[in-house]
Every structure is written in C-alpha cells, then in structure tokens.
Design a protein around this motif. Structure first.
Motif, PDB file in Angstrom:
ATOM      1  N   PHE A 205       0.828  -1.210   0.000  1.00 54.08           N
ATOM      2  CA  PHE A 205       0.000   0.000   0.000  1.00 54.08           C
ATOM      3  C   PHE A 205       0.863   1.261   0.000  1.00 54.08           C
ATOM      4  CE2 PHE A 205      -3.058  -3.080   1.781  1.00 54.08           C
ATOM      5  CZ  PHE A 205      -4.100  -2.881   0.902  1.00 54.08           C
ATOM      6  N   ILE A 206       1.958   1.227   0.749  1.00 57.12           N
ATOM      7  CA  ILE A 206       2.861   2.388   0.751  1.00 57.12           C
ATOM      8  C   ILE A 206       3.565   2.518  -0.585  1.00 57.12           C
ATOM      9  CG2 ILE A 206       4.901   3.387   1.847  1.00 57.12           C
ATOM     10  CD1 ILE A 206       4.070   2.077   4.438  1.00 57.12           C
ATOM     11  N   ASP A 207       3.995   1.392  -1.153  1.00 60.08           N
ATOM     12  CA  ASP A 207       4.664   1.423  -2.453  1.00 60.08           C
ATOM     13  C   ASP A 207       3.740   1.941  -3.550  1.00 60.08           C
ATOM     14  OD1 ASP A 207       6.942   0.470  -1.290  1.00 60.08           O
ATOM     15  OD2 ASP A 207       6.599  -1.621  -1.855  1.00 60.08           O
ATOM     16  N   ILE A 208       2.454   1.614  -3.464  1.00 57.58           N
ATOM     17  CA  ILE A 208       1.498   2.116  -4.460  1.00 57.58           C
ATOM     18  C   ILE A 208       1.344   3.624  -4.342  1.00 57.58           C
ATOM     19  CG2 ILE A 208      -0.946   2.103  -5.125  1.00 57.58           C
ATOM     20  CD1 ILE A 208      -1.017  -0.857  -4.412  1.00 57.58           C
ATOM     21  N   LEU A 209       1.254   4.132  -3.108  1.00 58.60           N
ATOM     22  CA  LEU A 209       1.035   5.560  -2.906  1.00 58.60           C
ATOM     23  C   LEU A 209       2.235   6.399  -3.339  1.00 58.60           C
ATOM     24  CD1 LEU A 209      -0.795   5.534   0.552  1.00 58.60           C
ATOM     25  CD2 LEU A 209      -1.803   5.847  -1.710  1.00 58.60           C
ATOM     26  N   ILE A 210       3.441   5.859  -3.214  1.00 53.15           N
ATOM     27  CA  ILE A 210       4.629   6.636  -3.587  1.00 53.15           C
ATOM     28  C   ILE A 210       5.073   6.346  -5.018  1.00 53.15           C
ATOM     29  CG2 ILE A 210       5.419   6.716  -1.199  1.00 53.15           C
ATOM     30  CD1 ILE A 210       7.431   4.554  -1.826  1.00 53.15           C
ATOM     31  N   SER A 211       4.348   5.477  -5.717  1.00 53.43           N
ATOM     32  CA  SER A 211       4.729   5.134  -7.085  1.00 53.43           C
ATOM     33  C   SER A 211       4.280   6.227  -8.054  1.00 53.43           C
ATOM     34  CB  SER A 211       4.114   3.792  -7.491  1.00 53.43           C
ATOM     35  OG  SER A 211       2.696   3.891  -7.546  1.00 53.43           O
ATOM     36  N   ASP A 212       4.803   6.167  -9.266  1.00 49.01           N
ATOM     37  CA  ASP A 212       4.468   7.140 -10.311  1.00 49.01           C
ATOM     38  C   ASP A 212       3.465   6.592 -11.321  1.00 49.01           C
ATOM     39  OD1 ASP A 212       6.271   8.935  -9.192  1.00 49.01           O
ATOM     40  OD2 ASP A 212       7.955   8.143 -10.367  1.00 49.01           O
ATOM     41  N   THR A 213       2.860   5.468 -11.052  1.00 44.23           N
ATOM     42  CA  THR A 213       1.935   4.873 -11.997  1.00 44.23           C
ATOM     43  C   THR A 213       0.676   5.728 -12.139  1.00 44.23           C
ATOM     44  OG1 THR A 213       0.567   2.924 -12.449  1.00 44.23           O
ATOM     45  CG2 THR A 213       0.987   3.439 -10.144  1.00 44.23           C
ATOM     46  N   PRO A 214       0.152   5.895 -13.349  1.00 46.79           N
ATOM     47  CA  PRO A 214      -1.085   6.676 -13.523  1.00 46.79           C
ATOM     48  C   PRO A 214      -2.319   5.949 -12.999  1.00 46.79           C
ATOM     49  CG  PRO A 214      -0.367   5.728 -15.610  1.00 46.79           C
ATOM     50  CD  PRO A 214       0.719   5.458 -14.624  1.00 46.79           C
ATOM     51  N   TYR A 215      -2.203   4.669 -12.749  1.00 44.81           N
ATOM     52  CA  TYR A 215      -3.331   3.881 -12.260  1.00 44.81           C
ATOM     53  C   TYR A 215      -3.158   3.607 -10.758  1.00 44.81           C
ATOM     54  CZ  TYR A 215      -3.655   3.137 -17.281  1.00 44.81           C
ATOM     55  OH  TYR A 215      -3.724   3.328 -18.639  1.00 44.81           O
TER      56      TYR A 215
END
Length: 327
Positions: A168-178
């Motif tokens: 969940f933390i990796d998703i929030l700090i990622s640059d993915t548009p989705y």
C-alpha cells in the motif's frame, strides 16, 4: 533474543546431511569450498568459538545463502517479511475493530441473552480451523459469488516497484497513472485472507474486552458515578471504555504472535508472498539455511512487537510502572 540465537545455532547440528554444506547453502560444494566455509565459521574450533563466529555473522547481517535460490537469506527475508507485516497488521486492526466493541456490548448486557449469544458465537469462531475457514471463504466469496480474488497480493496487470515492501505504501509513492485502481485492487486482495486470520483473535478480543469491562464496571468509581445520577451511556463512554481499553492493550502482543502463526498457514492457501509462505516452502524443499534464518527473523519480529506493546501499555497505565515511579 540471546536464547533464540542459541536455539537457531543449535539447529545446524540437527539438520540431516553434510553440516558444512547446510551452512554454506551449496548443494554440490567442492572440498575446497567446504574448507573455506569451515574456516569462516570456525568449525575446527570448539562449540563456543563456533557460536561466537555465528554471532559475528548475525551482527554483520549475514544469515547464509539459501540452498534453493542461492540468494542471501537476509535478502529473501527482507523481500518477504513486509508482506507478512502488512497482512498481520490489517488482520489485527480488523480483529480489534470487530472484537473489542462486541466484547464491551457483552459486558454491558451481562448475563442476558445478548451476552450468552455473543459468547456462544465467539467460542464457535475460535474453534473453527483456519485452513478449513480459508478454503471455505475461497469457495464462497471467490468461486461462487466472485466478490473477492482468491490468491495473490495484487493483479499482474499492475507493476509496482518494491521500495518499502509494504504494497500500500509502495502504491502511494509510485508514479503509476493507475495508482488508485492499483490501491483498490490490492485492497480487494487483502480483505479475504485478513478476515480469515482475524476471526480467531477477534473472538479472543471479545472475551478480553468483556472481562476488562466487567472489572471496570464493578469498580468503586463507577459505582460512585452511578450514585451521582449519571446514566449508562455517560458512564460507559466517559469513564469505562478508556480504562477497560488499557487492560485489553496489554494482551495485544500475545494475540499478534497468534496472528503470525495463523498467517503462516493462510499465506500458503492464498498464495500470499509473505515470510510464512516462504518459510513453509523452505521446509518442503529442505532449505536448512532458510529455515534457520527465517525462524530467527520471525521470532525476533514477534519479540519486538511484544516489547513495543509493553511500552505502550506502560505509557497508558501509570500503575504498570511500579511504585518506584510515584504511581
């Protein structure tokens, strides 16, 4: 922790097969390689010296090499442990949110139908085997109803770079548009295994919260509040809940150890990429260095949680600090 290092060090002498090969993690090691391992771990010295060499490797973060993947065990642990932490924390949150209020309700309705019904359901929930409940949950919610996914941490269509290891933390700090679609997908994946793990601890929290609330409601200051004319709602929400919660928090660390044990079985069934799944697979593959390092890491993690829980309990309850601290 000291006793735990002695236990894990002793395991290497009980594993079947060549002792030096088990330590090195190399299945087809040459005699020259085994001699280098013997010198590195002091195998020509006494047992005390060997234990000292083992501690030196631990302080350097060297837990050996996995016999299966030929990767450092420490790297394997660091890649799998965050997923287990994430799953157990969510399960603990669900268990506390569900179990503690129900336990308070049972205490307030003491010796009435509501209390008996809650205690009956909590006993049934605690008695259900976690592996059977996991398979039943997959059958109902994944196969028949199709509400939730049955395996994995996130769908393969989302590529999230592992930074912290907690998805969940990796998703929030990622640059993915989705980002938010991936966050929602990860949430649907964690709900089913977390609820399965949380059932047994939730039933224990019901009984702990009920006992703590009954003890608080029977105290003198609650009786004094009743004599002043305060209604049940004011007594419970202003005075009883906060003091009962202190006694419940004291046992959170013990339930967390239970959560980790349940998570190891659940991770295998739901194919969750955690340290429990990795450790059980290592047992199947007779990866002795991974078993040794995984046991040390998982037990240390549980110890740390116990210590943190004791600190939180002592900070909330002055009486737990002892008479020397003016309590």
């Amino acid at each position: 922790m000291f006793i735990l290092t002695i236990l894990t060090f002793s395991l290497s002498f009980f594993f079947p097969g060549e002792h030096l090969a088990n330590i090195s993690g190399q299945i087809n090691a040459t005699p020259e390689q085994l001699e280098l391992v013997a010198l590195e771990y002091g195998k020509h010295e006494s047992v005390l010296y060997q234990y000292w060499y083992y501690l030196n490797h631990l302080f350097q973060g060297n837990l050996g090499v996995s016999m299966n993947s030929q990767l450092p065990v420490a790297d394997e642990i660091m890649s799998h442990l965050p997923a287990t932490i994430e799953l157990t924390l969510v399960a603990l949150f669900i268990a506390m949110i569900a179990g503690i209020p129900i336990g308070f309700i049972a205490a307030i309705r003491h010796r009435k139908k509501t209390d008996n019904l809650i205690l009956s359901f909590s006993m049934i929930g605690y008695s259900i085997p976690v592996f059977w409940l996991a398979l039943l949950a997959i059958l109902v919610f994944s196969i028949q109803l199709g509400w939730l996914p049955s395996a994995g941490q996130i769908s393969l269509v989302y590529e999230i770079e592992q930074v912290t290891g907690i998805l969940f933390i990796d998703i929030l700090i990622s640059d993915t548009p989705y980002k938010w679609q991936a966050f929602n997908n990860a949430t649907t994946h964690i709900i089913l295994p977390a609820c399965v793990i949380a059932l047994a601890p939730a039933t224990i929290f019901v009984r702990l919260a009920r006992t703590a609330m009954l003890s608080v409601l029977d105290s003198h200051y609650i009786k004094a509040a009743m004599a002043k004319g305060l209604n049940t709602r004011q007594i419970v929400f202003r005075h009883a809940i906060r003091n009962a919660m202190v006694n419940v928090i004291r046992d959170v660390g013990l339930q967390f150890a239970n959560l980790v044990t349940l998570a190891m079985v659940t991770e295998v069934i739901f194919n969750w990429p955690g340290i429990g799944n990795w450790l059980i697979q290592s047992i199947y593959q007779r990866d002795y260095t991974a078993i040794q390092g995984g046991l040390l890491a998982l037990s240390s993690f549980i110890f740390i949680v116990h210590i943190l829980t004791d600190f939180i309990y002592a900070s909330l309850n002055p009486l737990a600090r002892g008479s020397k601290h003016a309590s």
